[in-house]
Write an enzyme that holds these catalytic residues in place. Structure first.
Site, short mmCIF file in Angstrom:
data_model
loop_
_atom_site.label_atom_id
_atom_site.label_comp_id
_atom_site.label_asym_id
_atom_site.label_seq_id
_atom_site.Cartn_x
_atom_site.Cartn_y
_atom_site.Cartn_z
N SER A 1 1.11 -1.22 -0.05
CA SER A 1 -0.50 0.20 -0.03
C SER A 1 1.07 1.02 -0.06
O SER A 1 1.93 1.36 0.77
CB SER A 1 -0.80 -0.18 1.15
OG SER A 1 -1.73 0.66 1.32
N TYR B 1 -1.31 -0.24 10.31
CA TYR B 1 -0.90 -1.16 9.16
C TYR B 1 0.48 -1.22 8.26
O TYR B 1 0.84 -1.42 7.37
CB TYR B 1 -2.54 -0.07 8.02
CG TYR B 1 -2.40 -0.63 6.95
CD1 TYR B 1 -3.08 -1.87 6.20
CD2 TYR B 1 -2.45 -0.17 6.24
CE1 TYR B 1 -2.98 -2.86 5.02
CE2 TYR B 1 -2.95 -0.47 4.60
CZ TYR B 1 -3.36 -1.17 3.97
OH TYR B 1 -3.66 -2.00 3.09
N1 LIG Z 1 -8.41 -1.15 -0.41
C1 LIG Z 1 -8.23 -0.62 -0.46
O1 LIG Z 1 -8.23 0.95 -0.41
C2 LIG Z 1 -6.81 -0.71 -0.76
C3 LIG Z 1 -4.93 0.29 -0.48
C4 LIG Z 1 -4.21 0.41 -1.19
C5 LIG Z 1 -3.97 -1.33 -0.64
N2 LIG Z 1 -5.04 -2.49 -0.63
C6 LIG Z 1 -4.12 -4.34 -0.63
O2 LIG Z 1 -5.07 -4.56 -1.03
C7 LIG Z 1 -5.01 -5.49 -0.82
C8 LIG Z 1 -6.86 -6.32 -0.66
O3 LIG Z 1 -7.90 -5.43 -0.19
P1 LIG Z 1 -8.61 -5.26 -0.21
O4 LIG Z 1 -9.00 -3.96 -0.31
O5 LIG Z 1 -9.22 -5.87 -1.97
O6 LIG Z 1 -9.48 -6.49 0.40
P2 LIG Z 1 -10.87 -7.00 0.88
O7 LIG Z 1 -11.56 -7.53 2.51
O8 LIG Z 1 -12.21 -6.06 -0.01
O9 LIG Z 1 -10.76 -8.28 0.33
C9 LIG Z 1 -9.52 -8.97 1.20
C10 LIG Z 1 -9.76 -11.29 1.18
O10 LIG Z 1 -8.99 -11.67 1.59
C11 LIG Z 1 -8.99 -12.46 2.26
N3 LIG Z 1 -8.32 -12.70 3.59
C12 LIG Z 1 -8.48 -11.78 4.92
N4 LIG Z 1 -7.62 -13.13 5.67
C13 LIG Z 1 -7.25 -13.67 5.29
C14 LIG Z 1 -5.95 -15.12 5.43
N5 LIG Z 1 -5.83 -15.04 6.78
N6 LIG Z 1 -5.94 -15.74 4.70
C15 LIG Z 1 -6.67 -15.86 3.23
N7 LIG Z 1 -7.50 -14.94 2.94
C16 LIG Z 1 -7.24 -13.65 3.54
C17 LIG Z 1 -11.21 -11.95 2.60
O11 LIG Z 1 -11.19 -12.97 3.00
C18 LIG Z 1 -10.90 -11.05 1.58
O12 LIG Z 1 -11.86 -12.29 1.11
C19 LIG Z 1 -4.54 -6.07 0.63
O13 LIG Z 1 -3.42 -6.02 0.73
C20 LIG Z 1 -4.65 -4.48 1.19
O14 LIG Z 1 -4.33 -4.45 1.94
C21 LIG Z 1 -6.18 -2.26 -0.25
#
Ligand SMILES: NC(=O)c1ccc[n+]([C@@H]2O[C@H](COP(=O)([O-])OP(=O)(O)OC[C@H]3O[C@@H](n4cnc5c(N)ncnc54)[C@H](O)[C@@H]3O)[C@@H](O)[C@H]2O)c1
Length: 233
Positions: A137, A151
């Protein structure tokens, strides 16, 4: 360009959101995609959508990770995407934070990445080709007044792992990179002042991931690449 046919990709946390977009694009480019998630039903649903296979496990549990990787077999492309704690994402000043909360972020965003990378990278080295792509991120690359120190710390740790691991495994044909994502769709804020005036979509991240997974990206390693629509420059 970007022919991933013959490659086996494992995408963690791909049962929704960013990971589902990554799984979709990798599959479109010809990769055999294994969809991981903590929740079996999510993994099964996305696997069915992309023509891949589901491999549910908890990335924070090393034994479960090893068993899942054994089910998959040789992994060519690992995408460490799982990263938002399912128990929620509280924004809190570090000085007021409960140490149990520290563990939630570090377990998922750093140990999760270490577990999955450790379980797959030796095989990549033995076969002389591999890609480790970690979804980090902008909060792990730069500081910001948004009360996400925990985070950011965990996300920065995973970036450090990629940078150093790149040197250990580069001579063996394996690249390791991190993507620093800007805010994605669903974040409650106004993106109209961004250089590209919208938030990110999962396919935006899928596109960069597919490029890094390709043969063409073999000279890109140890990098943290912002994919952020110009929100932070
Ligand atoms: N959404 C944002 O704005 C954003 C911004 C910067 C970075 N990110 C990064 O992008 C990635 C995905 O984010 P997202 O927004 O799609 O998240 P999300 O919460 O929509 O989806 C994440 C998925 O990961 C699964 N998960 C959670 N813990 C787990 C575990 N211990 N083992 C296996 N699966 C697990 C959840 O069940 C979920 O289906 C993350 O690494 C997040 O930090 C997201």
């Amino acid at each position: 360009m970007l022919d991933l046919s013959g490659r086996v990709a494992l995408v963690t946390g791909a049962g929704q959101g960013v990971g589902a977009g990554i799984a979709t694009v990798l599959a479109e480019q010809g990769a055999t995609v294994w969809v991981n998630d903590l929740f079996e039903d999510r993994a099964e649903a996305v696997a069915a959508q992309v023509g891949g296979k589901a491999v549910p496990f908890d990335v924070t549990d090393l034994d479960a990770v090893r068993a899942g990787v054994a089910t998959v077999g040789p992994v060519d492309v690992l995408v460490n995407n799982a990263g938002i704690p399912t128990a929620g994402f509280p924004q809190v000043d570090f000085k007021d934070s409960d140490p149990e909360l520290w563990r939630r972020f570090v377990d998922l965003n750093l140990y999760g990445v270490m577990n999955c990378t450790h379980a797959t990278v030796s095989g990549m080295c033995e076969r002389g080709w591999g890609r480790v792509i970690t979804i980090s991120s902008e909060a792990g690359r730069v500081g910001a007044p948004i009360r996400v120190s925990l985070y950011g710390a965990a996300k920065a740790g995973a970036i450090g792992l990629m940078k150093h691991l790149a040197h250990e495994v580069g001579p063996l044909g394996v690249t390791c990179n991190a993507l620093a994502l800007g805010p994605m769709e669903g974040v409650p804020a106004d993106p109209s002042q961004n250089a590209i005036p919208r938030w990110g979509k999962p396919r935006d991240i899928g596109a960069m991931t597919a490029f890094l997974a390709s043969d063409e990206a073999e000279w890109i390693t140890g990098q943290v690449i912002p994919v952020n629509g110009g929100v932070i420059t």
